[in-house]
Design a protein around this motif. Structure first.
Motif, short mmCIF file in Angstrom:
data_model
loop_
_atom_site.label_atom_id
_atom_site.label_comp_id
_atom_site.label_asym_id
_atom_site.label_seq_id
_atom_site.Cartn_x
_atom_site.Cartn_y
_atom_site.Cartn_z
N LEU A 33 0.95 -1.42 -0.03
CA LEU A 33 0.04 -0.19 0.04
C LEU A 33 1.02 1.20 -0.12
CD1 LEU A 33 -2.43 -1.10 2.62
CD2 LEU A 33 -2.81 -1.21 0.29
N VAL A 34 2.15 1.11 0.51
CA VAL A 34 2.93 2.27 0.52
C VAL A 34 4.26 1.76 -0.04
CG1 VAL A 34 4.52 3.41 2.09
CG2 VAL A 34 2.14 3.10 2.86
N PRO A 35 4.94 2.41 -0.96
CA PRO A 35 6.24 2.01 -1.62
C PRO A 35 7.11 1.16 -0.68
CG PRO A 35 5.51 4.38 -2.16
CD PRO A 35 4.75 4.01 -0.96
N GLN A 36 7.44 -0.04 -0.97
CA GLN A 36 8.73 -0.66 -0.16
C GLN A 36 9.73 -0.14 0.23
OE1 GLN A 36 7.34 -3.73 1.08
NE2 GLN A 36 9.15 -3.47 2.33
N SER A 37 10.22 0.80 -0.74
CA SER A 37 11.42 1.50 -0.39
C SER A 37 11.30 2.35 0.99
CB SER A 37 11.73 2.34 -1.61
OG SER A 37 10.81 3.38 -2.03
N TYR A 38 10.08 3.12 0.88
CA TYR A 38 9.80 3.94 2.32
C TYR A 38 9.72 3.04 3.38
CZ TYR A 38 7.25 7.48 5.13
OH TYR A 38 7.18 8.06 6.12
N LEU A 39 9.21 1.91 3.37
CA LEU A 39 8.98 1.10 4.53
C LEU A 39 10.20 0.55 4.96
CD1 LEU A 39 5.58 -1.00 3.46
CD2 LEU A 39 5.81 0.86 5.01
N ASP A 40 11.11 0.18 3.92
CA ASP A 40 12.47 -0.55 4.21
C ASP A 40 13.22 0.60 5.08
OD1 ASP A 40 11.72 -2.93 3.01
OD2 ASP A 40 12.72 -2.50 1.35
N GLY A 41 13.08 1.86 4.62
CA GLY A 41 13.84 3.07 4.88
C GLY A 41 13.50 3.38 6.51
N MET A 42 12.22 2.84 6.78
CA MET A 42 12.04 3.10 8.24
C MET A 42 12.83 2.50 9.37
SD MET A 42 7.99 2.82 8.04
CE MET A 42 7.48 3.55 9.85
N ASP A 43 13.71 1.33 9.02
CA ASP A 43 14.27 0.82 9.62
C ASP A 43 15.43 1.66 10.01
OD1 ASP A 43 13.30 -1.75 10.24
OD2 ASP A 43 13.90 -2.50 8.37
N LEU A 44 15.90 2.23 9.15
CA LEU A 44 17.29 3.40 9.36
C LEU A 44 16.94 4.62 10.11
CD1 LEU A 44 18.30 3.27 5.71
CD2 LEU A 44 19.01 1.80 7.38
N THR A 45 15.64 4.78 10.56
CA THR A 45 15.34 5.94 11.47
C THR A 45 14.88 5.56 12.53
OG1 THR A 45 13.06 6.18 10.35
CG2 THR A 45 14.82 7.20 9.11
N VAL A 46 15.11 4.34 13.13
CA VAL A 46 14.46 3.77 14.33
C VAL A 46 15.28 4.90 15.53
CG1 VAL A 46 14.40 2.18 16.04
CG2 VAL A 46 13.77 1.75 13.83
N ALA A 47 16.65 4.71 15.38
CA ALA A 47 17.43 5.51 16.39
C ALA A 47 16.91 7.12 16.50
CB ALA A 47 18.77 5.54 16.28
N GLU A 48 16.72 7.74 15.39
CA GLU A 48 16.21 9.05 15.36
C GLU A 48 14.76 9.10 16.04
OE1 GLU A 48 16.35 10.14 11.23
OE2 GLU A 48 18.34 9.81 11.07
N ASP A 49 13.92 8.37 15.81
CA ASP A 49 12.82 8.32 16.22
C ASP A 49 12.55 8.13 17.77
OD1 ASP A 49 9.62 8.29 15.35
OD2 ASP A 49 9.75 6.50 16.78
N VAL A 50 13.48 7.35 18.29
CA VAL A 50 13.69 7.04 19.79
C VAL A 50 13.88 8.34 20.65
CG1 VAL A 50 14.86 5.84 21.57
CG2 VAL A 50 13.90 4.61 19.43
N GLU A 51 14.84 9.00 19.96
CA GLU A 51 15.48 10.29 20.49
C GLU A 51 14.17 11.37 20.28
OE1 GLU A 51 17.84 10.41 22.45
OE2 GLU A 51 18.06 8.40 22.04
N ARG A 52 13.66 11.32 19.06
CA ARG A 52 12.43 12.19 19.06
C ARG A 52 11.41 11.74 20.25
NH1 ARG A 52 12.73 12.17 13.83
NH2 ARG A 52 11.56 10.49 13.64
N ARG A 53 11.18 10.84 20.52
CA ARG A 53 9.91 10.44 21.40
C ARG A 53 10.63 10.95 22.86
NH1 ARG A 53 6.09 8.04 19.12
NH2 ARG A 53 6.85 7.08 17.22
N ARG A 54 11.83 10.73 22.98
CA ARG A 54 12.44 11.01 24.48
C ARG A 54 12.30 12.50 24.75
NH1 ARG A 54 16.98 6.73 24.12
NH2 ARG A 54 15.79 4.68 25.04
N ALA A 55 12.64 13.17 23.67
CA ALA A 55 12.61 14.67 23.66
C ALA A 55 11.31 15.24 23.74
CB ALA A 55 13.29 15.28 22.29
N SER A 56 10.52 14.61 23.18
CA SER A 56 9.08 14.94 23.64
C SER A 56 8.59 14.79 24.84
CB SER A 56 8.03 14.15 22.15
OG SER A 56 6.79 14.60 22.45
#
Length: 181
Positions: A33-56
């Motif tokens: 439903l969403v381009p596979q390249s976008y979904l695969d790229g989400m693995d690369l941003t896990v650490a950034e997302d964790v830090e964004r959540r902690r900052a929030s």
């Protein structure tokens, strides 16, 4: 024997587990439903997302975040809601911003437990209704939301993911005393 699912407030210590549930949820639910390249790229941003959540959390988020957990597995689901935004400004109506369950935990009741807690809390917060956006082609999610009392209200939008437009539809559920009528 079923394992008990407990829903509680999310803490800063849950940020990594929540990010992993969200990413795995996207990758499982949105494949095709969403381009596979976008979904695969989400693995690369896990650490950034964790830090964004902690900052929030450190800033004091205005969203209400809850997690579903099992004693034997830890966090297996996450949901959050808050005031709906229109034209970038919060209004006195609610919006379910996220509800994800680890793919292998779908069908265990975790999603229903999260939804029940969110509806109870949003009602207690005085929201007259709760809106959410769901991918137009995500039939399983749409069935889940419809069973939870939501229905499409006619609004549609798309977001861009790796050059492709992904259509969404808005669902709405009335809360409080008027929901029982």
């Amino acid at each position: 024997m079923t394992t008990r699912i407990h829903v509680r407030d999310m803490t800063v210590d849950d940020c990594e587990a929540v990010t992993r549930v969200r990413v795995r949820g996207w990758q499982a639910a949105y494949a095709g439903l969403v381009p596979q390249s976008y979904l695969d790229g989400m693995d690369l941003t896990v650490a950034e997302d964790v830090e964004r959540r902690r900052a929030s959390f450190a800033r004091g988020t205005t969203l209400v975040n809850v997690v579903a957990e099992r004693p034997d597995l830890g966090v297996i689901g996450w949901g959050c809601y808050g005031a709906r935004r229109e034209n970038g400004r919060p209004i006195a109506r609610g919006e379910l911003y996220a509800l994800y369950v680890a793919p292998e935990q779908i069908g265990t009741g975790a999603g229903h437990a999260l939804m029940a807690e969110i509806v109870t809390r949003a009602t207690a917060d005085g929201f007259p209704d709760l809106a959410l956006w769901v991918l137009k082609e995500n039939a399983p999610a749409r069935r889940f939301y419809e069973r939870a009392g939501f229905g499409p209200d006619g609004a549609e939008e798309s977001f861009e993911a790796d050059g492709a437009l992904v259509p969404e539809v808005r669902y709405l559920r009335t809360l409080g005393a008027s929901a029982a009528a």
